[in-house]
Design a protein around this motif. Structure first.
Motif, short mmCIF file in Angstrom:
data_model
loop_
_atom_site.label_atom_id
_atom_site.label_comp_id
_atom_site.label_asym_id
_atom_site.label_seq_id
_atom_site.Cartn_x
_atom_site.Cartn_y
_atom_site.Cartn_z
N LEU A 70 0.71 11.16 13.40
CA LEU A 70 1.02 12.33 14.23
C LEU A 70 -0.11 12.67 15.19
O LEU A 70 0.12 13.32 16.23
N ASN A 71 -1.33 12.24 14.87
CA ASN A 71 -2.45 12.52 15.76
C ASN A 71 -2.60 11.50 16.88
O ASN A 71 -3.39 11.71 17.80
N ILE A 72 -1.83 10.40 16.83
CA ILE A 72 -1.92 9.40 17.90
C ILE A 72 -1.61 10.01 19.27
O ILE A 72 -2.40 9.86 20.21
N PRO A 73 -0.49 10.75 19.44
CA PRO A 73 -0.22 11.32 20.77
C PRO A 73 -1.17 12.46 21.14
O PRO A 73 -1.28 12.80 22.32
N LEU A 74 -1.85 13.05 20.15
CA LEU A 74 -2.83 14.10 20.46
C LEU A 74 -4.13 13.49 20.96
O LEU A 74 -4.76 14.02 21.88
N LYS A 75 -4.52 12.37 20.36
CA LYS A 75 -5.75 11.70 20.79
C LYS A 75 -5.52 10.85 22.03
O LYS A 75 -6.46 10.58 22.79
N HIS A 76 -4.28 10.39 22.20
CA HIS A 76 -3.94 9.54 23.35
C HIS A 76 -2.71 10.12 24.04
O HIS A 76 -1.60 9.63 23.87
N THR B 45 0.83 -1.20 0.00
CA THR B 45 0.00 0.00 0.00
C THR B 45 0.87 1.26 0.00
O THR B 45 1.79 1.36 0.81
N PRO B 46 0.61 2.23 -0.89
CA PRO B 46 1.40 3.47 -0.89
C PRO B 46 1.21 4.25 0.40
O PRO B 46 0.11 4.29 0.96
N MET B 47 2.28 4.85 0.89
CA MET B 47 2.19 5.76 2.03
C MET B 47 1.74 7.12 1.54
O MET B 47 2.30 7.66 0.56
N THR B 48 0.75 7.70 2.19
CA THR B 48 0.26 9.02 1.81
C THR B 48 0.24 9.93 3.04
O THR B 48 0.52 9.51 4.16
N SER B 49 -0.17 11.16 2.81
CA SER B 49 -0.24 12.13 3.90
C SER B 49 -1.28 11.73 4.94
O SER B 49 -1.17 12.12 6.11
N LYS B 50 -2.29 10.94 4.54
CA LYS B 50 -3.28 10.49 5.52
C LYS B 50 -2.65 9.59 6.58
O LYS B 50 -3.00 9.66 7.75
N ASP B 51 -1.71 8.74 6.14
CA ASP B 51 -1.01 7.87 7.10
C ASP B 51 -0.16 8.71 8.05
O ASP B 51 -0.10 8.42 9.24
N VAL B 52 0.50 9.73 7.50
CA VAL B 52 1.36 10.57 8.33
C VAL B 52 0.52 11.37 9.33
O VAL B 52 0.85 11.43 10.53
N ARG C 76 7.03 7.45 14.28
CA ARG C 76 7.36 6.57 13.16
C ARG C 76 6.07 6.21 12.46
O ARG C 76 5.09 5.80 13.09
N ILE C 77 6.08 6.35 11.15
CA ILE C 77 4.84 6.34 10.40
C ILE C 77 4.25 4.94 10.28
O ILE C 77 4.94 4.00 9.90
N VAL C 78 2.96 4.85 10.60
CA VAL C 78 2.25 3.58 10.56
C VAL C 78 1.11 3.66 9.54
O VAL C 78 0.62 4.75 9.23
N SER D 275 -1.47 20.25 16.26
CA SER D 275 -2.31 19.72 15.19
C SER D 275 -1.45 19.22 14.05
O SER D 275 -0.31 19.66 13.86
N ALA D 276 -2.00 18.26 13.31
CA ALA D 276 -1.35 17.72 12.11
C ALA D 276 -2.44 17.41 11.10
O ALA D 276 -3.37 16.65 11.40
N GLU D 277 -2.33 17.98 9.92
CA GLU D 277 -3.40 17.85 8.93
C GLU D 277 -2.82 17.55 7.56
O GLU D 277 -1.84 18.16 7.13
N ALA D 278 -3.43 16.60 6.86
CA ALA D 278 -3.07 16.29 5.47
C ALA D 278 -3.78 17.29 4.56
O ALA D 278 -5.02 17.37 4.57
#
Length: 558
Positions: A127-133, A116-123, A179-181, A145-148
């Protein structure tokens, strides 16, 4: 001061020199010709077993090692250039809004290991993981904030100028950078409990086998950085340093990063053609840390005397690891040459000057203890029990203080697991500890000299300012470093002033260069780096440097 700044020039994955190979061998450091010539085995840490937990955001401390070959950061920190940030999954970035916003342009050729291609949505998702958790924000991220904004663009915002905070996006030894997931796999998981047993990342490695003692990564032919010279990478649980040494000599593993006193005789001499041991300066130092919260260490005359009465070169001979005497101002010349103050050199032994410093402070030595105003002060030094070189240095320092000043200093060996907690709580007189580093000038000095992070002994310093420095005159200088992060000349001027504080006030005393210790074999792979001529570290715990290390190797005889 607000400027628009761009990243370093975009480039493809740099080729490098470094790393080793795998396969069984025979005792004495020689190797058999059979075995997996297209594989390499690494020792990463002193674990005896591994858990199949590849959730890099798990709150568990029991996570599989060498994640850097599976999951990757957006930027790379070049430790040999004062922590300069360089492109990785992000090919460029640009600052705006007074350095409170960074716009990241992503590589367009990156795929996850499931294709699967990596896109800005993955990034943006990552980046929003530590903001939500917030409880999973182990890297101390400060963005809000981090926005695609399109398929390959991500905009990240902070509340204040954040060029220095952006360093948290790059992996260091601790590995806490984002690290990008892949969003399509991670979005429906409970990140607190999920173990991610079959990891999918952008890195070169795809998990193919796992046991508690070893797991195997297959290198991906579709990796964005290009093909690798080996087909598989084996991560081996070797246990303690002594167990690792035995397996290196036997030929069971090909690469490790452990301190090995007398490695030239014990390792390299066993097979000079293949066995290689090198040290690489980290940019930091192993320093003598004083507890400034208590007498007599709150007196600069005492600190000067204790620092001046040590012969660092002779101490290093007690456990020769390849380290060198450190620069007394707290900067490593090989990393910070452009910022060094001209008066800074390694601290030389000056026993006469040390005795004068004690006299200037009104101190005397009575029955092996410092004395003043009718009171005596016993002195203690803590070292890490498991570090053979620190144990030797501690005994040597004890002997030199006795010879040069007549002081009896008690040396206490503390188990590694208890060492940081004791220093964080202020439970020490003096201790060997790491200072400085290659993460930039601000990080070098703020770690131990930021009065805003001062807490009294008995409270947890949380790895900041364990020496308890509280001189407020340092704070404006640290503020200048932060405000002028993109102005090298201003950084240099302020850096000289902070170096003078370390040199004159001796809040801590740099002792030895802090080094990465690396054991490598040329039996199956060649292309090992030379210190001073490489731009990445051959250290298994540092990504993306380990990727550059492996990529730069060539099969022996090729």
């Amino acid at each position: 001061m607000s400027k628009l700044r761009s990243s370093a020039a975009v480039g493809t994955l740099a080729l490098a020199l470094l790393m080793t190979a795998c396969s069984p061998g025979t005792a004495g450091g020689t190797r058999e010709t059979g075995g997996a010539a297209d594989s390499i085995s690494l020792r990463v840490n002193n674990a005896t077993t591994y858990s199949r937990n590849f959730n890099i955001y798990s709150p568990s401390t029991d996570i599989a090692p060498q994640i850097s070959l599976i999951y990757e950061p957006l930027v790379r920190r070049n430790v040999f250039k004062g922590g300069a940030l360089e492109p990785w999954l992000a090919e460029s970035w640009e600052w705006s809004d007074g350095d409170k916003t960074v716009t990241l342009k992503l590589r367009t050729d990156v795929k996850f290991s499931d294709g699967t291609p990596m896109t800005s949505k993955d990034v943006a998702f990552t980046l929003n993981i530590p903001l939500k958790h917030p409880e999973l924000n182990t890297g101390g991220q400060t963005y809000v904030s981090a926005e695609a904004t399109d398929e390959h663009t991500v905009v990240v915002k902070w509340k204040k100028p954040a060029q220095l905070d952006f360093y948290r996006f790059a992996l260091g030894v601790t590995g806490f950078a984002p690290r990008i997931v892949p969003e399509h796999i991670w979005k429906d998981q409970d990140l607190k409990t999920w173990t991610n047993p079959d990891p999918v990342g952008t890195g070169v490695g795809r998990l193919t086998q796992f046991t508690p003692q070893q797991f195997t990564l297959e290198t991906r032919p579709d990796y964005w950085g290009g093909p690798f010279p080996m087909k598989t990478i084996k991560i081996v649980a070797t246990g303690s340093d002594d167990q690792t040494k035995a397996r290196l000599l036997k030929g069971d593993i090909d690469f490790a990063t452990i301190s090995w006193p007398n490695a030239e005789q014990e390792y390299m001499a066993r097979n000079p053609k293949t066995n290689v041991y090198k040290t690489f300066h980290t940019g930091g130092e192993e320093s003598l840390l004083f507890n400034l919260d208590k007498a007599p260490f709150d007196d600069v005359n005492v600190r000067r005397a204790l620092a001046m009465s040590l012969d660092r070169s002779s101490l290093l001979k007690l456990a020769p690891t390849g380290q060198e005497p450190a620069n007394a101002c707290g900067l490593e010349p090989a990393v910070y040459a452009d910022f060094m103050a001209p008066e800074c050199e390694p601290q030389a032994l000056d026993a006469e000057g040390a005795r004068k410093a004690l006299a200037d402070g009104g101190w005397s030595v009575q029955d092996g203890q410092l004395a003043k105003d009718g009171k005596t002060y016993p002195l203690g030094l803590k070292v890490v029990q498991e570090y053979a070189n620190w144990m030797a240095y501690g005994k040597g320092m004890q002997d030199q203080w006795k010879t040069n000043l007549g002081l009896d200093v008690k040396v206490t060996a503390v188990p590694e697991e208890n060492y940081d907690p004791q220093l964080n709580d202020g439970d020490f007189d003096m201790a060997l500890y790491w200072t400085g580093g290659s993460n930039g000038l601000y990080s070098v000095f703020t770690d131990q000299l930021d009065p805003e992070t001062y807490v009294p002994s008995g409270k947890d310093a949380q790895y900041q300012n364990q020496g308890r420095w509280k001189d407020e005159s340092t704070a404006p200088l640290l503020d200048k470093l932060r405000e002028n992060a993109g102005d090298p000349e201003a950084q240099k001027e302020t850096g000289h002033q902070l170096q003078k504080i370390v040199l004159d006030q001796v809040p801590y005393s740099p002792m030895f260069t802090a080094d990465w210790f690396v054991e490598m074999s040329q039996a199956r792979w060649t292309g090992w780096p030379e210190a001073g001529s490489t731009q990445h570290v051959p250290h298994s715990g540092i990504g993306p440097d380990i990727v550059l290390t492996l990529k730069g190797l060539k099969p022996a005889g090729a």
